[in-house]
Scaffold this motif. Sequence first.
Motif, PDB file in Angstrom:
ATOM      1  N   ASN A 102       0.826  -1.204   0.000  1.00  0.00           N
ATOM      2  CA  ASN A 102       0.000   0.000   0.000  1.00  0.00           C
ATOM      3  C   ASN A 102       0.865   1.260   0.000  1.00  0.00           C
ATOM      4  N   GLN A 103       1.973   1.211   0.701  1.00  0.00           N
ATOM      5  CA  GLN A 103       2.860   2.370   0.741  1.00  0.00           C
ATOM      6  C   GLN A 103       3.466   2.623  -0.633  1.00  0.00           C
ATOM      7  N   ARG A 125       0.764   4.140  -2.883  1.00  0.00           N
ATOM      8  CA  ARG A 125       0.478   5.548  -2.558  1.00  0.00           C
ATOM      9  C   ARG A 125       1.554   6.454  -3.135  1.00  0.00           C
ATOM     10  N   ASP A 126       2.818   6.029  -3.055  1.00  0.00           N
ATOM     11  CA  ASP A 126       3.913   6.843  -3.581  1.00  0.00           C
ATOM     12  C   ASP A 126       3.817   6.953  -5.097  1.00  0.00           C
ATOM     13  N   ALA A 167       0.782   9.291  -6.381  1.00  0.00           N
ATOM     14  CA  ALA A 167       0.683  10.662  -5.873  1.00  0.00           C
ATOM     15  C   ALA A 167       0.626  11.611  -7.048  1.00  0.00           C
TER      16      ALA A 167
END
Length: 150
Positions: free
Chosen positions: A135-136, A139-140, A143
């Motif tokens: 998930n991280q 998200r990156d 963006a």
Amino acid sequence: GDDAECTFRPEITARAKATPRPRRSAAELSAGDALRKETNRRLLMLRREREERAAHAFKPTLATTTTAESRLRIASDPGAYLDRLRADDENRKAALQRKRDEHDENTLAEFTFTPKTTKCPAYITRIARGMALANQGRRDATAPDKPDWR
């Protein structure tokens, strides 16, 4: 029968018989007595006030020279004024923080509930860690860049 119990016999004295006094009417008796009573009451009140004023007379003594020093002490020690202000401010902040900490401790002391938890199995912890990393990364990558307004 009743005369034996009554021993008082009023008598008019010779002096009272000798001084002739004018008879007063009912109106004179009522108004005159009321006026005399009011006059005596006022005189008594004025006398009491005068005595009280005499007993509680305030006579201040004024000091012509003072030895008191200002709390700021600007005249005697002007260089340390700002240092004293900073120290007072720090003391005030420290006292406020101590009060906050004490309040927090008192509030936490009231909370007595502690839930009973069990440790998750190792494979579930690995799955959760892998999902968090995925998930991280997502998200990156997603963006959105800020649009260029030229």
